[in-house]
Design a protein around this motif. Structure first.
Motif, PDB file in Angstrom:
ATOM      1  N   VAL A 116      11.199  -5.757  -0.198  1.00  9.55           N
ATOM      2  CA  VAL A 116      10.132  -5.257  -0.691  1.00  9.55           C
ATOM      3  C   VAL A 116       9.927  -4.532  -1.682  1.00  9.55           C
ATOM      4  CG1 VAL A 116       7.437  -4.447   0.120  1.00  9.55           C
ATOM      5  CG2 VAL A 116       9.207  -5.655   1.402  1.00  9.55           C
ATOM      6  N   ALA A 117       9.086  -4.204  -2.742  1.00 10.97           N
ATOM      7  CA  ALA A 117       9.113  -3.936  -4.283  1.00 10.97           C
ATOM      8  C   ALA A 117       7.983  -2.877  -4.381  1.00 10.97           C
ATOM      9  CB  ALA A 117       9.671  -4.732  -5.611  1.00 10.97           C
ATOM     10  N   PRO A 118       8.590  -1.825  -4.525  1.00 13.41           N
ATOM     11  CA  PRO A 118       7.280  -0.819  -5.517  1.00 13.41           C
ATOM     12  C   PRO A 118       6.054  -2.225  -5.803  1.00 13.41           C
ATOM     13  CG  PRO A 118       9.184  -0.181  -6.434  1.00 13.41           C
ATOM     14  CD  PRO A 118       9.594  -0.827  -5.926  1.00 13.41           C
ATOM     15  N   GLY A 119       4.900  -2.183  -5.711  1.00 11.93           N
ATOM     16  CA  GLY A 119       4.056  -2.513  -5.857  1.00 11.93           C
ATOM     17  C   GLY A 119       3.065  -3.491  -5.537  1.00 11.93           C
ATOM     18  N   ASN A 120       4.176  -3.926  -4.756  1.00  9.15           N
ATOM     19  CA  ASN A 120       3.902  -5.236  -3.656  1.00  9.15           C
ATOM     20  C   ASN A 120       3.098  -5.126  -3.195  1.00  9.15           C
ATOM     21  OD1 ASN A 120       7.376  -5.939  -3.141  1.00  9.15           O
ATOM     22  ND2 ASN A 120       6.060  -7.150  -5.120  1.00  9.15           N
ATOM     23  N   TYR A 169      17.945   4.500  -4.560  1.00 10.85           N
ATOM     24  CA  TYR A 169      17.829   2.829  -3.615  1.00 10.85           C
ATOM     25  C   TYR A 169      17.815   1.687  -3.713  1.00 10.85           C
ATOM     26  CZ  TYR A 169      16.384   1.040   0.977  1.00 10.85           C
ATOM     27  OH  TYR A 169      16.873  -0.007   2.599  1.00 10.85           O
ATOM     28  N   LEU A 170      16.823   1.852  -4.774  1.00 10.52           N
ATOM     29  CA  LEU A 170      16.706   0.234  -5.161  1.00 10.52           C
ATOM     30  C   LEU A 170      17.921  -0.437  -5.336  1.00 10.52           C
ATOM     31  CD1 LEU A 170      12.927  -0.519  -6.103  1.00 10.52           C
ATOM     32  CD2 LEU A 170      14.428  -1.363  -4.040  1.00 10.52           C
ATOM     33  N   ALA A 171      18.677   0.566  -6.845  1.00  5.27           N
ATOM     34  CA  ALA A 171      19.976   0.512  -7.532  1.00  5.27           C
ATOM     35  C   ALA A 171      21.251   0.337  -6.438  1.00  5.27           C
ATOM     36  CB  ALA A 171      20.348   1.756  -8.506  1.00  5.27           C
ATOM     37  N   MET A 172      21.040   0.948  -5.646  1.00  5.16           N
ATOM     38  CA  MET A 172      22.052   1.095  -4.394  1.00  5.16           C
ATOM     39  C   MET A 172      22.272  -0.175  -3.526  1.00  5.16           C
ATOM     40  SD  MET A 172      22.972   3.513  -1.150  1.00  5.16           S
ATOM     41  CE  MET A 172      20.916   2.575   0.054  1.00  5.16           C
ATOM     42  N   ARG A 173      20.877  -1.031  -3.358  1.00  4.76           N
ATOM     43  CA  ARG A 173      20.729  -2.131  -3.052  1.00  4.76           C
ATOM     44  C   ARG A 173      21.194  -3.107  -3.850  1.00  4.76           C
ATOM     45  NH1 ARG A 173      21.587  -3.095   1.424  1.00  4.76           N
ATOM     46  NH2 ARG A 173      21.340  -4.923   1.494  1.00  4.76           N
ATOM     47  N   ASN A 174      20.769  -2.907  -5.828  1.00  5.35           N
ATOM     48  CA  ASN A 174      21.479  -3.656  -6.262  1.00  5.35           C
ATOM     49  C   ASN A 174      20.360  -4.395  -6.964  1.00  5.35           C
ATOM     50  OD1 ASN A 174      24.066  -3.762  -6.576  1.00  5.35           O
ATOM     51  ND2 ASN A 174      24.784  -4.495  -4.892  1.00  5.35           N
ATOM     52  N   ARG A 175      18.698  -3.493  -7.079  1.00  3.48           N
ATOM     53  CA  ARG A 175      17.761  -4.215  -7.607  1.00  3.48           C
ATOM     54  C   ARG A 175      16.741  -3.420  -8.560  1.00  3.48           C
ATOM     55  NH1 ARG A 175      15.258  -4.145  -2.027  1.00  3.48           N
ATOM     56  NH2 ARG A 175      13.181  -5.104  -3.434  1.00  3.48           N
ATOM     57  N   ASP A 212      13.548  -4.357  -9.619  1.00  2.00           N
ATOM     58  CA  ASP A 212      13.007  -4.485  -8.677  1.00  2.00           C
ATOM     59  C   ASP A 212      11.772  -3.221  -8.741  1.00  2.00           C
ATOM     60  OD1 ASP A 212      13.097  -7.359  -8.096  1.00  2.00           O
ATOM     61  OD2 ASP A 212      13.907  -6.391  -5.565  1.00  2.00           O
ATOM     62  N   PHE A 213      12.699  -1.861  -9.628  1.00  2.00           N
ATOM     63  CA  PHE A 213      11.504  -0.554  -9.725  1.00  2.00           C
ATOM     64  C   PHE A 213      10.510  -0.980 -10.674  1.00  2.00           C
ATOM     65  CE2 PHE A 213      10.824   3.562 -11.275  1.00  2.00           C
ATOM     66  CZ  PHE A 213      10.498   3.977 -10.066  1.00  2.00           C
ATOM     67  N   LYS A 214      10.046  -0.229 -10.068  1.00  2.00           N
ATOM     68  CA  LYS A 214       8.215  -0.185 -11.365  1.00  2.00           C
ATOM     69  C   LYS A 214       8.217   1.506 -10.603  1.00  2.00           C
ATOM     70  CE  LYS A 214       4.085  -2.349 -10.854  1.00  2.00           C
ATOM     71  NZ  LYS A 214       3.553  -3.218 -10.226  1.00  2.00           N
ATOM     72  N   GLU A 215       7.327   2.179 -11.421  1.00  2.00           N
ATOM     73  CA  GLU A 215       6.751   3.304 -11.125  1.00  2.00           C
ATOM     74  C   GLU A 215       5.382   3.324 -10.793  1.00  2.00           C
ATOM     75  OE1 GLU A 215       7.248   6.777 -13.562  1.00  2.00           O
ATOM     76  OE2 GLU A 215       5.808   7.254 -13.237  1.00  2.00           O
ATOM     77  N   ILE A 216       4.997   3.467 -10.012  1.00  3.42           N
ATOM     78  CA  ILE A 216       3.424   3.876  -9.215  1.00  3.42           C
ATOM     79  C   ILE A 216       3.544   5.428  -8.532  1.00  3.42           C
ATOM     80  CG2 ILE A 216       4.364   2.179  -7.106  1.00  3.42           C
ATOM     81  CD1 ILE A 216       1.246   0.888  -7.914  1.00  3.42           C
ATOM     82  N   LYS A 217       1.863   5.434  -9.025  1.00  2.00           N
ATOM     83  CA  LYS A 217       1.435   6.737  -8.630  1.00  2.00           C
ATOM     84  C   LYS A 217       0.283   6.909  -8.624  1.00  2.00           C
ATOM     85  CE  LYS A 217       2.409   9.540 -12.654  1.00  2.00           C
ATOM     86  NZ  LYS A 217       3.562  10.444 -12.876  1.00  2.00           N
ATOM     87  N   ALA A 218      -0.661   7.081  -7.078  1.00  2.00           N
ATOM     88  CA  ALA A 218      -1.860   7.165  -7.437  1.00  2.00           C
ATOM     89  C   ALA A 218      -2.169   8.553  -8.341  1.00  2.00           C
ATOM     90  CB  ALA A 218      -2.809   8.643  -5.998  1.00  2.00           C
ATOM     91  N   ASP A 219      -3.427   7.981  -8.877  1.00  2.61           N
ATOM     92  CA  ASP A 219      -4.142   9.082 -10.107  1.00  2.61           C
ATOM     93  C   ASP A 219      -4.521  10.427  -9.660  1.00  2.61           C
ATOM     94  OD1 ASP A 219      -4.323   6.915 -12.222  1.00  2.61           O
ATOM     95  OD2 ASP A 219      -6.381   6.578 -10.907  1.00  2.61           O
TER      96      ASP A 219
END
Ligand code: SF4
Lengths: 167, 416
Positions: free
Chosen positions: B109-113, B233-239, B242-249
């Motif tokens: 699973v990745a951010p935004g999925n 965390y994703l970098a540590m999993r070699n991913r 897959d990172f994308k910044e996502i936050k609420a307005d």
């Protein structure tokens, strides 16, 4: 969806999917008729053996909380229960029940006592307690769920349309 | 008008602006089932002649609940999952590879999925900034085949946490207290969005614990904005990709805002038979414990094992208390071996259980006897949960569990 009549079996608040289809019977999940013989066993030992086809469950708050096991509503339906009335339902259980065509009715079940005779007219959204001669108001289902129930569940819906035609 | 995390993600997946309360058909990125729900999923698909899955490399079947299989009915269920995976090209996670929710955050699973999973704790992945929710076998089967699902966009409770945790107090105590406060149905159909200084400083492990238990308040999901911590965390999993910044307005609309001061929290324990029935660990000193379980998708991560090891190093479990420990995944197991944690546990008298659900679901490995008390780091203590309706289950953090295993009764690790 016709009018259904049956006897009410009372249950308390927070009846979980572990009460309905316990983990210790995990191996029976691939044998639903066998699992159905144990339905709700850990909440009321007498229920599975003594309930009659067409009976209703009348429970308190948050019926069906816990796991996503669809086996829980499936064995309630399979045992012949006409519908579950409760003050509220847990989310996944709610969705699963509608998907498999088990009727759920949200209403004030304090107005129902053990072994009262209940009449449910789902189409017109009317629940009557025939024993005390009162009508109990219900919270209507969202349209999308009425559509699914009317088609006999989500599997039937997809069989017919080969896609979602719900909105 | 601003949007919550759930509104943003669901909107993207249904190609329109959405707000809480809307019904949509949304694209699904990842779909998952486990060995308890998967066989029925396959049956439901074949009932409608759906024989293929839309995204095989993002469709995952987990053998984790009864793994390795304790009896032939379950071995046959496992066979069915393996055959289906082969036929459709889906991914199979074998016995020993770990609990589905841990494996999902590690590799899928990745951010935004959007993730749908036939398991109620699917909400765990929300900690990555994904919309992740549990459904039943039918919903997930159809989702796997069509690559979409119908969803109601949830209203959101904003859970704002500030302040520093005290000694041996942590995310598990926070989530147990929150559930106790709002009740086991207090957030039914809602999303719980965790934010605030304490969450920003929290590692992924703690965030997973929080989101994992959102469903215990009835919520549809728990969710946390993705940030540098997620990225690491994703970098540590070699991913990394897959990172994308996502936050609420900033001007997102919340149904409710709940503020929690972490510095005021104490080691908290849920008492039988509901999660919202909590007490402070100190108040439960009179409860003798027969079994302690440290593991599960809630608290079987390396950070949890490190805390337990820090308490159990050169110590022994109480003579009357058996201790079961299960790393939540194969990779956590390897790391625990490399860091010497497993040796500490075994020397302390623990039995190590295969990565997976272990005793949590009451199928095998650690079923309780009549009248026995278990203190577990899992997320649920319903009657019958650990395989025996006559058993009594208490829930706590790994620190409380480890300390109690040493003393033989429920004890407050804040005092060590
Ligand atoms: S560890 Fe327990 S709660 Fe988590 S997925 Fe397995 S059975 Fe469910």
């Amino acid at each position: 969806m016709s009018i259904k009549k049956g006897t009410a079996w009372k249950f308390g608040d927070d009846i979980s999917t572990d009460h309905i289809a316990p983990g210790r019977l995990f191996h029976l999940r691939t044998n639903l008729p066998e699992l159905a013989k144990h339905v709700l066993e850990d909440a009321r030992k007498d229920f599975a053996s003594e309930m009659k086809k067409g009976d209703f469950i009348a429970a308190g708050r948050n019926f069906g909380l816990g796991s996503s096991r669809e086996h829980a509503p499936a064995i309630i339906k399979l045992s012949g229960v006409s519908g579950v009335l409760a003050k509220s339902f847990a989310r996944i259980f709610f969705r699963n029940s509608i998907n498999i065509g088990l009727s759920l009715i949200e209403c004030n079940t304090d107005l129902i006592d053990e072994k009262n005779e209940i009449e449910v007219d789902l189409k017109n959204g009317i629940v009557k307690n025939l024993s005390s001669d009162i009508e109990i108001p219900i919270t209507p289902l969202p349209d999308i769920m009425i559509k699914i129930l009317n088609e006999g569940g989500l599997v039937e819906h997809i069989r017919k349309h080969r896609d979602f035609q719900l909105l | 008008m601003g949007k919550t995390l759930s509104e943003k993600i669901i909107g993207k997946h249904s190609s329109k602006e959405v707000k809480a309360g809307d019904f949509v058909i949304a694209k699904v990125d990842v779909a998952a089932v486990q060995d308890g729900t998967g066989p029925l999923t396959i049956d439901k698909m074949s009932e409608v002649n759906l024989t293929q899955v839309k995204n095989p490399e993002k469709t995952v079947l987990f053998i984790d609940h009864a793994a390795p299989s304790p009896r032939k009915e379950l071995s046959n269920a496992h066979k069915k999952l393996r055959e289906f995976a082969k036929k459709t090209g889906s991914i199979l996670s074998e016995a020993g590879e770990g609990v589905c929710h841990q494996r999902l955050v590690e590799d899928f699973v990745a951010p935004g999925n959007i993730l749908i999973g036939a398991d109620s704790h699917t909400c765990t992945s929300g900690a990555l900034g994904a919309f992740a929710t549990g459904m039943g076998s039918t919903d997930v089967g159809i989702g796997m085949a069509l690559g979409k699902a119908w969803l109601k966009v949830p209203e959101t409770f904003k859970i704002e946490v500030f302040g520093e945790f005290g000694h041996n107090v942590g995310p598990k105590d926070l989530i147990l207290s929150l559930i106790s406060k709002i009740g086991s149905d207090g957030a039914t159909y809602k999303a719980l969005e965790f934010c605030g200084k304490t969450i920003e400083k929290m590692d992924m492990s703690g965030r997973f614990t929080l989101c994992n238990m959102a469903v215990e308040a009835g919520a549809k999901t728990g969710i946390i904005a993705s940030d540098e911590t997620t990225k690491k965390y994703l970098a540590m999993r070699n991913r990394e990709e897959d990172f994308k910044e996502i936050k609420a307005d900033n001007d997102a609309v919340y149904e409710k805002i709940i503020k929690i001061d972490a510095s005021k929290l104490k080691p908290t324990v849920s008492c039988p038979h509901t999660v919202d029935n909590t007490a402070g660990a100190t108040e439960l000193n009179n409860i003798k414990v027969h079994q302690v379980f440290i593991g599960s998708c809630t608290n079987g991560r390396i950070e949890d094992l490190k805390i337990a090891a820090s308490i159990l190093k050169d110590k022994k479990r109480n003579f009357n208390t058996r201790l079961l420990i299960s790393p939540a995944s194969k990779d956590i197991f390897i790391q625990a071996l490399q860091e010497g944690l497993i040796e500490i546990f075994v020397k302390a008298g623990a039995a190590i259980v295969t990565p997976g659900c272990g005793p949590c679901v009451g199928v095998h490995a650690g079923i309780l006897g009549d009248g026995e008390v278990c203190l577990s780091t899992q997320n649920r203590n319903f009657k019958g949960r650990m395989g025996n309706p006559e058993g009594l289950i208490y829930l706590s953090s790994p620190a409380t569990a480890a300390y109690s295993a040493m003393l033989g009764y429920i004890a407050d690790p804040g005092n060590i």
